[in-house]
Write an enzyme that holds these catalytic residues in place. Sequence first.
Site, PDB file in Angstrom:
ATOM      1  N   GLU A   1      52.051  46.492  36.831  1.00 61.49           N
ATOM      2  CA  GLU A   1      51.523  47.810  37.226  1.00 61.49           C
ATOM      3  C   GLU A   1      52.342  48.421  38.348  1.00 61.49           C
ATOM      4  O   GLU A   1      51.804  49.027  39.267  1.00 61.49           O
ATOM      5  CB  GLU A   1      50.056  47.690  37.662  1.00 61.49           C
ATOM      6  CG  GLU A   1      49.124  47.292  36.552  1.00 61.49           C
ATOM      7  CD  GLU A   1      48.862  48.413  35.574  1.00 61.49           C
ATOM      8  OE1 GLU A   1      49.303  49.546  35.849  1.00 61.49           O
ATOM      9  OE2 GLU A   1      48.265  48.146  34.535  1.00 61.49           O
TER      10      GLU A   1
ATOM     11  N   ARG B   1      39.877  40.332  35.580  1.00 61.78           N
ATOM     12  CA  ARG B   1      39.991  41.758  35.964  1.00 61.78           C
ATOM     13  C   ARG B   1      41.057  42.441  35.119  1.00 61.78           C
ATOM     14  O   ARG B   1      40.892  43.595  34.713  1.00 61.78           O
ATOM     15  CB  ARG B   1      40.276  41.876  37.468  1.00 61.78           C
ATOM     16  CG  ARG B   1      39.964  43.239  38.048  1.00 61.78           C
ATOM     17  CD  ARG B   1      41.152  44.196  38.038  1.00 61.78           C
ATOM     18  NE  ARG B   1      42.313  43.570  38.590  1.00 61.78           N
ATOM     19  CZ  ARG B   1      43.525  43.605  38.021  1.00 61.78           C
ATOM     20  NH1 ARG B   1      43.741  44.263  36.893  1.00 61.78           N
ATOM     21  NH2 ARG B   1      44.548  42.983  38.574  1.00 61.78           N
ATOM     22  N   SER B   2      42.152  41.732  34.823  1.00 61.83           N
ATOM     23  CA  SER B   2      43.199  42.316  33.971  1.00 61.83           C
ATOM     24  C   SER B   2      42.623  42.685  32.613  1.00 61.83           C
ATOM     25  O   SER B   2      42.925  43.748  32.068  1.00 61.83           O
ATOM     26  CB  SER B   2      44.348  41.326  33.746  1.00 61.83           C
ATOM     27  OG  SER B   2      44.931  40.949  34.951  1.00 61.83           O
TER      28      SER B   2
ATOM     29  N   THR C   1      49.337  42.185  27.947  1.00 59.78           N
ATOM     30  CA  THR C   1      48.042  41.523  28.153  1.00 59.78           C
ATOM     31  C   THR C   1      47.160  41.735  26.930  1.00 59.78           C
ATOM     32  O   THR C   1      47.028  42.862  26.442  1.00 59.78           O
ATOM     33  CB  THR C   1      47.354  42.107  29.414  1.00 59.78           C
ATOM     34  OG1 THR C   1      48.231  41.907  30.521  1.00 59.78           O
ATOM     35  CG2 THR C   1      46.016  41.443  29.685  1.00 59.78           C
TER      36      THR C   1
ATOM     37  N   SER D   1      60.470  47.985  35.068  1.00 59.99           N
ATOM     38  CA  SER D   1      60.243  49.023  36.088  1.00 59.99           C
ATOM     39  C   SER D   1      60.685  50.399  35.612  1.00 59.99           C
ATOM     40  O   SER D   1      60.233  51.414  36.143  1.00 59.99           O
ATOM     41  CB  SER D   1      61.008  48.666  37.372  1.00 59.99           C
ATOM     42  OG  SER D   1      60.562  47.439  37.874  1.00 59.99           O
TER      43      SER D   1
ATOM     44  N   TRP E   1      55.321  41.091  27.487  1.00 60.16           N
ATOM     45  CA  TRP E   1      54.383  40.950  28.599  1.00 60.16           C
ATOM     46  C   TRP E   1      53.130  41.782  28.382  1.00 60.16           C
ATOM     47  O   TRP E   1      52.671  42.460  29.306  1.00 60.16           O
ATOM     48  CB  TRP E   1      55.042  41.348  29.930  1.00 60.16           C
ATOM     49  CG  TRP E   1      56.250  40.575  30.273  1.00 60.16           C
ATOM     50  CD1 TRP E   1      57.537  41.016  30.245  1.00 60.16           C
ATOM     51  CD2 TRP E   1      56.307  39.206  30.705  1.00 60.16           C
ATOM     52  NE1 TRP E   1      58.394  40.011  30.618  1.00 60.16           N
ATOM     53  CE2 TRP E   1      57.660  38.886  30.911  1.00 60.16           C
ATOM     54  CE3 TRP E   1      55.331  38.234  30.928  1.00 60.16           C
ATOM     55  CZ2 TRP E   1      58.067  37.631  31.331  1.00 60.16           C
ATOM     56  CZ3 TRP E   1      55.733  36.981  31.347  1.00 60.16           C
ATOM     57  CH2 TRP E   1      57.094  36.692  31.551  1.00 60.16           C
TER      58      TRP E   1
ATOM     59  N   LEU F   1      53.761  49.041  26.748  1.00 62.83           N
ATOM     60  CA  LEU F   1      54.772  49.928  27.342  1.00 62.83           C
ATOM     61  C   LEU F   1      56.038  49.137  27.659  1.00 62.83           C
ATOM     62  O   LEU F   1      57.142  49.516  27.265  1.00 62.83           O
ATOM     63  CB  LEU F   1      54.209  50.581  28.620  1.00 62.83           C
ATOM     64  CG  LEU F   1      55.159  51.514  29.361  1.00 62.83           C
ATOM     65  CD1 LEU F   1      55.486  52.743  28.512  1.00 62.83           C
ATOM     66  CD2 LEU F   1      54.547  51.971  30.695  1.00 62.83           C
TER      67      LEU F   1
ATOM     68  N   ASN G   1      48.160  54.800  36.353  1.00 67.22           N
ATOM     69  CA  ASN G   1      47.520  55.183  37.616  1.00 67.22           C
ATOM     70  C   ASN G   1      46.046  54.815  37.636  1.00 67.22           C
ATOM     71  O   ASN G   1      45.510  54.414  38.677  1.00 67.22           O
ATOM     72  CB  ASN G   1      47.699  56.681  37.884  1.00 67.22           C
ATOM     73  CG  ASN G   1      49.007  56.945  38.605  1.00 67.22           C
ATOM     74  OD1 ASN G   1      49.469  56.107  39.381  1.00 67.22           O
ATOM     75  ND2 ASN G   1      49.616  58.082  38.330  1.00 67.22           N
TER      76      ASN G   1
END
Length: 422
Positions: free
Chosen positions: A369, A94-95, A169, A142, A167, A135, A245
């Site tokens: 996320e 799903r990622s 993906t 965070s 990190w 990002l 989002n």
Amino acid sequence: MSRFPGVDFIEFDALLSEEERLVRETVRAFVDDKVKPIIEECHREGRTPLELVPEMGALNLFGASIPDYGLPGLGGVAYGLIMQELERGDSGLRSFVSVQSALVMYPIYTFGSQEQKDRWIPALASGETIGCFGLTEPDFGSNPGGMRTTARKAANGDWILNGSKQWITNGTLSDVAVVWAKTNEGVRGFLVEKGTPGFTSSDQHGKFSLRASTTSELGFHDCRIPGDQILPKTTGLKNALMCLNQARYGIAWGGLGSAMETYWTALKYAKERIQFNGQPIASHQMVQEKLVWMVSEITKGQLLAFQLAKLKDAGRLKPQHISLGKRNNVWVARECARLAREVLGANGIVDDYPVIRHMLNIESVFTYEGTHDIHALIIGESITGIPSYNAPERTERPVKQTASERPTAETAEAAAEVKGGR
Ligand SMILES: Cc1cc2nc3c(=O)[nH]c(=O)nc-3n(C[C@H](O)[C@H](O)[C@H](O)COP(=O)(O)OP(=O)(O)OC[C@H]3O[C@@H](n4cnc5c(N)ncnc54)[C@H](O)[C@@H]3O)c2cc1C
């Protein structure tokens, strides 16, 4: 391998249209037939199942909500059900689809030039091209606003990137990276192609979670990209958050898929596993209570996700709504994995069953996320009006009062009346 029957305690399916059910059944069959037979091995070997990518492209699973370039432009429910079924297979799978769709195709489609869209969207939709989203940095997770990656405009209009991302993906698998960097016009998004001089990527090793997904570091060392590889409609960090989002919305549904898989595994196991007087463990009240907790929370989560989809389609979905969905449904998945592991006893720790893999995977989903706690702060800000991630410094110090000056409940009420406080 037995077919997953779905989790539908309150006739949730009656809320779905025929098209939505068809989309779900298609992805459900793909997961049962193609993903489940290989996923434990991928998890053991720590490899992304790239052999599934062409079929996912052919099924229109990449960019499924885009209504252009021959893509289906699905509504919120159908898109969410895709994410649910994929995550029932594996959170890493799903990622992969979330990144490709929400974090690469969405920003190119929303903030890109016509040339960028024409070049990248069809190739990303088919899966011939893979993308990633950069990002997070080693020192800024965070709080992405603190990022140190910079992009400087050269005299000839090129952009020169310096910095690093962590990190990420699909980082080493990607043909194109959507990279966010500080410029003298604020944070902007850039498309960086594989092989660009000064652009490096390497894999993160030692992961115990999302092992069927590739996680990487990206480096930019005087990495020069042509001026037309900036995403022209990006104007600030808010654009990166808009992408997040989209992805977080999908995760609100994805969490349900993970929870459904661990619940269903525990239910089947509890009915078959015999302990004490020839009885299945499902006959014991404490085991039943665990199963009841799972089905109750999954059912509530389904209704929450469904309402988020309705708000999304109506253009009224707010970041705090998405935070509620992501936070709640991933927490439900985490708790379901833990309870299912208990129900399976020793079998809960081996990969003959999917439970331990989901339990490990969901730790990443709980953190990426937006962590569980950061989403609490987003919801907290929306209901109190007070942002508490980084509370602003108070300019006026509270004046120390003597006991006689301190207001009693009555005087405080009177003062509120006088100031028009109600
Ligand atoms: C497998 C995986 C894949 C990922 N894929 C991507 C990707 O593709 N692209 C990408 O850009 N990023 C990706 N990420 C990064 C992810 O988004 C970050 O890990 C996440 O934002 C959290 O940042 P951090 O790990 O630096 O934790 P930190 O920000 O250091 O937080 C650590 C802890 O402190 C808490 N905390 C932090 N600030 C506050 C506060 N103000 N108040 C209260 N608590 C606070 C957090 O909730 C957390 O519990 C991925 C991460 C993982 C694990």
